[in-house]
Design an enzyme around this catalytic site. Structure first.
Site, short mmCIF file in Angstrom:
data_model
loop_
_atom_site.label_atom_id
_atom_site.label_comp_id
_atom_site.label_asym_id
_atom_site.label_seq_id
_atom_site.Cartn_x
_atom_site.Cartn_y
_atom_site.Cartn_z
N PRO A 2 0.82 -1.21 0.00
CA PRO A 2 0.00 0.00 0.00
C PRO A 2 0.86 1.26 0.00
CG PRO A 2 -0.73 -1.55 1.68
CD PRO A 2 0.55 -2.06 1.16
N GLU A 3 0.41 2.26 -0.74
CA GLU A 3 1.09 3.54 -0.78
C GLU A 3 0.28 4.55 0.04
OE1 GLU A 3 2.46 4.50 -4.78
OE2 GLU A 3 2.47 2.37 -5.31
N LYS A 61 3.83 5.96 3.94
CA LYS A 61 3.19 4.64 3.94
C LYS A 61 3.14 4.03 5.33
CE LYS A 61 5.68 3.67 -0.39
NZ LYS A 61 6.57 2.69 -1.05
N ARG A 115 0.22 -12.95 3.75
CA ARG A 115 1.62 -13.30 3.51
C ARG A 115 2.51 -13.10 4.73
NH1 ARG A 115 2.34 -10.71 -2.60
NH2 ARG A 115 0.63 -11.89 -3.55
N ARG A 267 11.28 -4.71 -10.31
CA ARG A 267 9.83 -4.58 -10.48
C ARG A 267 9.59 -4.10 -11.90
NH1 ARG A 267 9.07 -0.10 -5.79
NH2 ARG A 267 10.91 -1.11 -4.97
#
Length: 286
Positions: A2-3, A61, A115, A267
């Site tokens: 999440p940002e 974040k 996770r 990425r």
């Protein structure tokens, strides 16, 4: 991960749901999410009982839940960490790891993490700003964010502009999604050297990042799957408005050229080859 917009949505949901409430019981259902609480899960359960939550806070974040006694619960959401507010009798969502019950009854606060890269830990004296994240820079939503100074610092870095945007010690809250969107709005390639930016262009890029994150916040953030949800279990809708991120092969909303996906720092980066042309001399080789 999440940002800023996604974490702010969670913070607002928590502010409405736990502020001023006293913890009556803590149940650690799996030890891994409290691994950063060095005294262990049993201590985590007992040391929080009787404490009262103040208003949750955020920097970039990073999220923390202050207590009225001056300590704080530091939250690392990782890739799949979620806070959920649920009635006490409701069944646990899959991957529920920690439950908080309150003296006033319903609802419970539950930490869910598929996770288990995230977790919770007590930060002594961390109500104002936990020492664990004191090195993190202010974000563009912070009233004390100094736009011109951050733009100057960005220009002094010897790197590419996207790497600079992702540097949480320069400006916090911006991740891969909103960096790509800001760069598209600025018509700038991710590998452009920061040292080549005039002050006005550096400031413009940061303003684009702030604008796109505010728009995302208005839509509840960006959700591609069920790993990011608000405290009520709902996802955000800004993925429908993304111009380039995740849009490889689709036409650029501005010029119609097909968006491309390229490797970047283990990425991906997404850009329009026409609107965001590769500089002649890149700051690095992607």
């Amino acid at each position: 991960m999440p940002e800023l917009p996604e974490v702010e949505v969670v913070r607002r949901g928590l502010a409405a749901g736990i502020g001023g409430r006293q913890i009556a019981r803590v149940e650690v259902l799996h030890a891994r999410p409290v691994r950063r609480h060095l005294p262990g899960s049993d201590d985590f359960e007992t040391t929080l009982v009787g404490r009262t939550f103040a208003e949750p806070r955020r920097r970039g974040k990073y999220l923390w839940l202050p207590f009225t006694d001056g300590d704080a619960l530091l939250a690392h959401l990782g890739m799949s960490g979620q806070f959920r507010l649920e009635p006490g009798g409701a069944p646990d969502a899959p991957n529920t790891r920690i439950r908080f019950s309150f003296a006033d009854g319903q609802p419970q606060l539950r930490f869910v993490d598929q996770r288990m890269f995230g977790g919770l830990s007590l930060s002594p004296g961390g109500a104002e700003l936990p020492s664990e994240i004191a090195h993190i820079a202010r974000d563009p939503f912070d009233p004390e964010f100094a736009l011109e100074e951050v733009a100057r610092r960005l220009r002094r870095k010897r790197t590419g502009v996207k790497r600079a945007l992702l540097d949480q010690q320069l400006v916090s809250g911006i991740g891969n999604i909103y960096a790509d969107e800001a760069l598209w709005r600025a018509r700038m390639h991710y590998a452009r050297a920061t040292r080549t930016l005039p002050q006005a262009r550096a400031r413009e890029l940061l303003e684009h990042a702030s604008a796109v994150m505010r728009e995302a916040l208005g839509e509840g953030g960006t959700s591609f799957d069920t790993l990011y949800v608000n405290v009520n279990g709902s996802g955000g809708y800004f993925d429908r408005a993304l111009a380039v991120y995740g849009q490889d092969g689709r036409p650029c909303p501005r010029c119609g050229t097909a968006i491309v996906r390229e490797p970047f720092m283990n990425r991906s980066s997404y850009r329009c080859p026409r609107c965001q042309r590769r500089p002649v001399a890149s700051a690095y080789s992607p």
